[in-house]
Design a protein around this motif. Structure first.
Motif, mmCIF file in Angstrom:
data_model
loop_
_atom_site.group_PDB
_atom_site.id
_atom_site.type_symbol
_atom_site.label_atom_id
_atom_site.label_comp_id
_atom_site.label_asym_id
_atom_site.label_seq_id
_atom_site.Cartn_x
_atom_site.Cartn_y
_atom_site.Cartn_z
ATOM 1 N N LYS A 121 0.851 -1.191 0.000
ATOM 2 C CA LYS A 121 0.000 0.000 0.000
ATOM 3 C C LYS A 121 0.887 1.240 0.000
ATOM 4 O O LYS A 121 1.888 1.293 0.722
ATOM 5 C CB LYS A 121 -0.848 0.057 1.267
ATOM 6 C CG LYS A 121 -2.056 -0.803 1.271
ATOM 7 C CD LYS A 121 -2.840 -0.475 2.531
ATOM 8 C CE LYS A 121 -3.832 -1.536 2.852
ATOM 9 N NZ LYS A 121 -4.511 -1.291 4.117
ATOM 10 N N LYS A 122 0.544 2.217 -0.788
ATOM 11 C CA LYS A 122 1.248 3.498 -0.891
ATOM 12 C C LYS A 122 2.701 3.347 -1.316
ATOM 13 O O LYS A 122 3.478 4.292 -1.236
ATOM 14 C CB LYS A 122 1.156 4.280 0.413
ATOM 15 C CG LYS A 122 -0.275 4.617 0.777
ATOM 16 C CD LYS A 122 -0.360 5.503 1.968
ATOM 17 C CE LYS A 122 -1.813 5.782 2.282
ATOM 18 N NZ LYS A 122 -1.983 6.688 3.401
ATOM 19 N N GLU A 123 3.091 2.176 -1.740
ATOM 20 C CA GLU A 123 4.425 1.942 -2.290
ATOM 21 C C GLU A 123 4.275 1.133 -3.566
ATOM 22 O O GLU A 123 4.879 0.076 -3.724
ATOM 23 C CB GLU A 123 5.304 1.205 -1.280
ATOM 24 C CG GLU A 123 5.659 2.021 -0.071
ATOM 25 C CD GLU A 123 6.627 1.301 0.846
ATOM 26 O OE1 GLU A 123 7.306 0.357 0.391
ATOM 27 O OE2 GLU A 123 6.703 1.690 2.015
ATOM 28 N N ALA A 124 3.486 1.636 -4.462
ATOM 29 C CA ALA A 124 3.147 0.885 -5.665
ATOM 30 C C ALA A 124 4.309 0.821 -6.639
ATOM 31 O O ALA A 124 5.111 1.747 -6.753
ATOM 32 C CB ALA A 124 1.955 1.520 -6.358
ATOM 33 N N SER A 125 4.381 -0.282 -7.321
ATOM 34 C CA SER A 125 5.252 -0.470 -8.474
ATOM 35 C C SER A 125 4.357 -1.017 -9.571
ATOM 36 O O SER A 125 3.262 -1.500 -9.299
ATOM 37 C CB SER A 125 6.360 -1.460 -8.174
ATOM 38 O OG SER A 125 7.211 -0.943 -7.179
ATOM 39 N N PHE B 88 8.953 -3.188 -16.413
ATOM 40 C CA PHE B 88 8.763 -2.818 -15.029
ATOM 41 C C PHE B 88 8.932 -1.313 -14.906
ATOM 42 O O PHE B 88 9.764 -0.711 -15.599
ATOM 43 C CB PHE B 88 9.824 -3.539 -14.189
ATOM 44 C CG PHE B 88 9.890 -3.094 -12.768
ATOM 45 C CD1 PHE B 88 9.020 -3.601 -11.833
ATOM 46 C CD2 PHE B 88 10.840 -2.170 -12.361
ATOM 47 C CE1 PHE B 88 9.083 -3.190 -10.508
ATOM 48 C CE2 PHE B 88 10.911 -1.759 -11.052
ATOM 49 C CZ PHE B 88 10.021 -2.279 -10.120
ATOM 50 N N TYR B 89 8.125 -0.676 -14.017
ATOM 51 C CA TYR B 89 8.248 0.765 -13.776
ATOM 52 C C TYR B 89 8.011 1.042 -12.297
ATOM 53 O O TYR B 89 7.015 0.606 -11.731
ATOM 54 C CB TYR B 89 7.241 1.534 -14.620
ATOM 55 C CG TYR B 89 7.166 3.006 -14.290
ATOM 56 C CD1 TYR B 89 8.269 3.831 -14.426
ATOM 57 C CD2 TYR B 89 5.983 3.571 -13.841
ATOM 58 C CE1 TYR B 89 8.204 5.171 -14.127
ATOM 59 C CE2 TYR B 89 5.900 4.920 -13.541
ATOM 60 C CZ TYR B 89 7.017 5.712 -13.682
ATOM 61 O OH TYR B 89 6.948 7.030 -13.375
ATOM 62 N N ASN B 90 8.967 1.723 -11.666
ATOM 63 C CA ASN B 90 8.829 2.128 -10.275
ATOM 64 C C ASN B 90 8.765 3.652 -10.245
ATOM 65 O O ASN B 90 9.772 4.324 -10.480
ATOM 66 C CB ASN B 90 10.013 1.621 -9.452
ATOM 67 C CG ASN B 90 9.840 1.887 -7.981
ATOM 68 O OD1 ASN B 90 9.013 2.680 -7.574
ATOM 69 N ND2 ASN B 90 10.638 1.202 -7.175
ATOM 70 N N PRO B 91 7.591 4.238 -9.970
ATOM 71 C CA PRO B 91 7.470 5.704 -10.016
ATOM 72 C C PRO B 91 8.214 6.422 -8.905
ATOM 73 O O PRO B 91 8.553 7.596 -9.055
ATOM 74 C CB PRO B 91 5.958 5.931 -9.901
ATOM 75 C CG PRO B 91 5.417 4.706 -9.286
ATOM 76 C CD PRO B 91 6.321 3.590 -9.684
ATOM 77 N N ARG B 92 8.496 5.744 -7.794
ATOM 78 C CA ARG B 92 9.196 6.399 -6.681
ATOM 79 C C ARG B 92 10.661 6.618 -7.016
ATOM 80 O O ARG B 92 11.228 7.674 -6.717
ATOM 81 C CB ARG B 92 9.067 5.570 -5.411
ATOM 82 C CG ARG B 92 7.650 5.618 -4.843
ATOM 83 C CD ARG B 92 7.468 4.679 -3.684
ATOM 84 N NE ARG B 92 7.409 3.309 -4.214
ATOM 85 C CZ ARG B 92 8.182 2.320 -3.801
ATOM 86 N NH1 ARG B 92 9.065 2.512 -2.869
ATOM 87 N NH2 ARG B 92 8.066 1.125 -4.327
ATOM 88 N N THR B 93 11.298 5.638 -7.654
ATOM 89 C CA THR B 93 12.716 5.761 -7.993
ATOM 90 C C THR B 93 12.925 6.080 -9.469
ATOM 91 O O THR B 93 14.057 6.241 -9.903
ATOM 92 C CB THR B 93 13.457 4.457 -7.666
ATOM 93 O OG1 THR B 93 12.893 3.403 -8.440
ATOM 94 C CG2 THR B 93 13.363 4.125 -6.191
#
Length: 128
Positions: free
Chosen positions: A12-16, A38-43
């Motif tokens: 939760k709140k750490e979506a990839s 793959f896509y990680n919006p945080r990094t």
């Protein structure tokens, strides 16, 4: 129709997100036909399977807007300017021109006021 879209996973709140090829009528997190990246919006980390993506695109798969921007950044698609973006840019330009005109009009009116005030003060000095 086959769509290239994002499949959400993670906490939760750490979506990839996984970039997947799936049927357009299937659910967002349903079983995909193929996982393509793959896509990680945080990094901002992105990994793309270029060969599989090219194959799916030549077969006629349609990417969603977010996946299209990721593919453009990855160099798999040519960057095209969407009509909505072009309309937004044109609207901003019109607003800038309108603001510039109002500033010019304000400057002209303030100059005219200052010139008339100078003329009045000069005539007052000449009278005395």
């Amino acid at each position: 129709m086959i769509k290239l879209r994002l499949k959400r996973f993670g906490k939760k709140k750490e979506a990839s997100f996984r970039i997947v090829a799936c049927n357009s009528t299937s659910r967002r997190d349903g079983r995909p036909l193929q996982e393509l990246g793959f896509y990680n919006p945080r990094t901002k980390e992105t990994r793309l399977d270029t060969e599989a993506l090219r194959k799916r695109l030549t077969q006629g798969a349609q990417p969603t807007d977010v996946v299209r921007t990721l593919l453009e950044k990855g160099g798999l698609l040519e960057k095209i300017e969407r009509p909505s973006i072009a309309i937004g840019k044109a609207k901003l330009e019109k607003e800038k021109l309108a603001k510039a005109k109002t500033k010019d009009e304000e400057n002209d009116s303030s100059k005219a006021e200052s010139e008339s005030n100078e003329a009045v003060s000069e005539s007052n000095e000449a009278e005395s």
